[in-house]
Write a protein that holds these residues in place. Structure first.
Motif, PDB file in Angstrom:
ATOM      1  N   GLU A 252      11.817   6.734  11.064  1.00  0.00           N
ATOM      2  CA  GLU A 252      10.618   6.642  11.908  1.00  0.00           C
ATOM      3  C   GLU A 252      10.019   5.247  11.818  1.00  0.00           C
ATOM      4  N   GLU A 253      10.642   4.344  11.052  1.00  0.00           N
ATOM      5  CA  GLU A 253      10.010   3.065  10.717  1.00  0.00           C
ATOM      6  C   GLU A 253      10.371   1.953  11.695  1.00  0.00           C
ATOM      7  N   VAL A 254       9.477   0.961  11.821  1.00  0.00           N
ATOM      8  CA  VAL A 254       9.855  -0.361  12.318  1.00  0.00           C
ATOM      9  C   VAL A 254       9.516  -1.325  11.178  1.00  0.00           C
ATOM     10  N   GLY A 318      10.586  -7.584  -0.131  1.00  0.00           N
ATOM     11  CA  GLY A 318      11.649  -7.909   0.807  1.00  0.00           C
ATOM     12  C   GLY A 318      11.558  -7.133   2.110  1.00  0.00           C
ATOM     13  N   GLU A 319      10.583  -6.236   2.219  1.00  0.00           N
ATOM     14  CA  GLU A 319      10.483  -5.424   3.443  1.00  0.00           C
ATOM     15  C   GLU A 319       9.050  -4.969   3.635  1.00  0.00           C
ATOM     16  N   VAL A 320       8.581  -5.020   4.874  1.00  0.00           N
ATOM     17  CA  VAL A 320       7.320  -4.387   5.228  1.00  0.00           C
ATOM     18  C   VAL A 320       7.607  -3.470   6.408  1.00  0.00           C
ATOM     19  N   ASP A 342      10.533  10.380   2.301  1.00  0.00           N
ATOM     20  CA  ASP A 342       9.148   9.966   2.069  1.00  0.00           C
ATOM     21  C   ASP A 342       8.827   8.624   2.732  1.00  0.00           C
ATOM     22  N   GLU A 343       9.786   7.711   2.787  1.00  0.00           N
ATOM     23  CA  GLU A 343       9.497   6.411   3.416  1.00  0.00           C
ATOM     24  C   GLU A 343       9.299   6.569   4.914  1.00  0.00           C
ATOM     25  N   ASN A 344       9.830   7.640   5.476  1.00  0.00           N
ATOM     26  CA  ASN A 344       9.669   7.856   6.905  1.00  0.00           C
ATOM     27  C   ASN A 344       8.464   8.727   7.245  1.00  0.00           C
ATOM     28  N   ASN A 347       3.705   4.300   5.758  1.00  0.00           N
ATOM     29  CA  ASN A 347       3.873   2.856   5.664  1.00  0.00           C
ATOM     30  C   ASN A 347       4.448   2.557   4.296  1.00  0.00           C
ATOM     31  N   HIS A 348       5.399   1.639   4.247  1.00  0.00           N
ATOM     32  CA  HIS A 348       5.951   1.320   2.935  1.00  0.00           C
ATOM     33  C   HIS A 348       6.311  -0.145   2.835  1.00  0.00           C
ATOM     34  N   LEU A 349       6.574  -0.556   1.602  1.00  0.00           N
ATOM     35  CA  LEU A 349       6.999  -1.913   1.287  1.00  0.00           C
ATOM     36  C   LEU A 349       8.231  -1.759   0.418  1.00  0.00           C
ATOM     37  N   VAL A 382      14.039  -1.643  -3.369  1.00  0.00           N
ATOM     38  CA  VAL A 382      13.457  -0.317  -3.600  1.00  0.00           C
ATOM     39  C   VAL A 382      12.198  -0.139  -2.755  1.00  0.00           C
ATOM     40  N   ASP A 383      12.249   0.804  -1.830  1.00  0.00           N
ATOM     41  CA  ASP A 383      11.097   1.099  -0.982  1.00  0.00           C
ATOM     42  C   ASP A 383      10.075   1.919  -1.764  1.00  0.00           C
ATOM     43  N   PHE A 384       8.787   1.646  -1.540  1.00  0.00           N
ATOM     44  CA  PHE A 384       7.740   2.510  -2.106  1.00  0.00           C
ATOM     45  C   PHE A 384       6.627   2.709  -1.077  1.00  0.00           C
TER      46      PHE A 384
HETATM   47 ZN    ZN Z   1      12.197   1.007   4.967  1.00  0.00          ZN
END
Ligand code: ZN
Ligand code: ZN
Length: 413
Positions: A252-254, A318-320, A342-344, A347-349, A382-384
């Motif tokens: 679901e992310e961009v 490394g990701e927003v 959970d990341e979907n 909002n995550h980093l 690692v996404d959180f």
């Molecule tokens: Zn992600």
């Protein structure tokens, strides 16, 4: 779900993973990584792959009980060496684009909770070091790959602790099928529509080229600089041979990459993070000039410390990624202890390696050029989760104006 509908849904899931997920092409080798409980699904996947014209379907099995046994009983040196023949084989398949990689996850969030976090950290670092080139190939989309999940008893019991086990497993499967749109009449068409929707968001954000994002929420006050010529991605994307694939199901992310030296402030996690069989929960990270300089965690603090100590890049982002609070997964109000779900929902980093595809020309840049452009490199990624219904995000334009991107956890444009 009766046995017939379970079998029918598994067939649709297999079809979706092969045709839309990795988008397997004639003559390719499909490399499947799967837990032993996914055998029925894997057989269906292999059949579809050969029907499409796969040259070979190579399956690598894993088993939680064997993993736990190894962590308990093997000598320390078992965790400092990695079979190089395996690393080289994976690398060969991914660098030539000959292989397409389908990974089937079936998390057991408490599998390693009694194991010394240092042992787990050593094993993780050994594997990421050996597989560094293979991972770089995947992250620059040289090869097509996809992650999907299958239910299991331990995972189901963790998500639905008050239900009888059998019912919990059934509920979890129903949810996996819902989140991946397998329960719809034509999942492939549903994914085409979903990808179109995500691409619209991506096009809007790419046209804006915001210089900075400002996050505010309870416990969070964070500014994230974005590098020049950053690229937002979401949904399907082309691999290096231009054939599109969907790396995550669900998605679901961009997302884009932050500038590795331009993150300041504090961010609080909003969902537990299952990091390789250990749960890290209720944690806060403080950033100065891109670097984590302070950390607290109510649960899993030692594991989080090991993660940050992996290398210099593990202390930077490394990701927003942006995900509305109202999404099919989030609306379920469940915590999945599986980052892919959970990341979907939030909002995550991500701590660690950035996707080189998130900056124009990034896949052709040397390590030095990447660093010059603000691209973070690390052995880990690692996404959180940091999103909530209280989160606002502003974008700061090149001429210094603030524009709303998120209000109260949802898209504001
Ligand atoms: Zn992600
Ligand atoms: Zn990520």
């Amino acid at each position: 779900m009766n046995t017939d509908s379970m079998d029918h849904n598994l067939s649709k899931y297999a079809e979706l993973a092969v045709r839309v997920g990795v988008n397997l092409q004639k003559g390719q080798t499909l490399v499947v990584n799967a837990p032993i409980q996914a055998v029925e699904l894997v057989r269906k996947i292999a059949k579809i792959a050969y029907e499409i014209g796969a040259k070979n379907v190579h399956v690598e099995w894993n088993d939680d009980d064997l993993t736990a046994l190894k962590y308990k009983l093997a000598p320390d040196e078992a965790f400092t060496e990695y079979p190089m023949w395996r690393a080289q084989g994976m690398e060969q398949w991914s660098s030539t684009g000959e292989g397409a990689f389908l990974t089937i996850l079936s998390p057991n969030p408490d599998l390693l909770k009694d194991i010394d976090p240092k042992r787990v950290a050593t094993a993780t670092k050994t594997a990421s070091t050996a597989l560094q080139k293979h991972r770089a190939n995947s992250m620059s989309y040289r090869a097509r790959w996809c992650l999907i999940s299958v239910a299991n008893e331990a995972w189901a019991a963790k998500v639905f602790p008050s239900l009888p086990l059998e019912e919990a497993v059934e509920q979890l499967w129903a949810f996996v099928f819902k989140a991946t749109r397998v329960d719809l009449g034509d999942p492939i068409q549903a994914w085409n529509d979903h990808n179109d929707e995500l691409h619209r968001k991506v096009n809007y954000l790419n046209a804006k080229q915001y210089r900075k994002l400002i996050y505010t929420a309870p416990g969070t006050n964070l500014t994230i600089g974005l590098p020049d010529k950053h690229v937002w991605l979401g949904g399907s994307k082309p691999a290096q041979d231009e054939v599109p694939f969907n790396p995550n199901m669900p998605t679901e992310e961009v997302f884009t990459m932050p500038h590795k030296d331009e993150i300041d402030g504090v961010v609080r996690s909003t969902k537990p993070l299952n990091y390789g069989g250990t749960v890290i929960d209720n944690f806060s990270l403080t950033f100065e000039k891109g670097r984590v300089t302070g950390m607290t965690a109510e649960q899993g603090e030692e594991t989080l410390q090991h993660l940050l100590d992996t290398d210099e890049g593990a202390r930077r982002l490394g990701e927003v990624a942006l995900v509305p609070f109202h999404s099919p997964i989030s609306d379920s109000n469940l915590i999945f202890f599986n980052t892919l779900f959970d990341e979907n929902a939030s909002n995550h980093l991500a701590l660690g390696q950035a996707y080189p595809t998130n900056i124009e020309g990034g896949t052709g840049m040397s390590k030095e050029e990447l660093a010059e452009h603000g691209v973070n490199t690390s052995l880990t990624h690692v996404d959180f989760m940091v999103g909530s219904a209280e989160m606002d995000i502003d974008g700061v334009t090149a001429d210094g104006r603030n524009e709303p991107i998120f209000r109260n956890g949802n898209w504001a444009f």
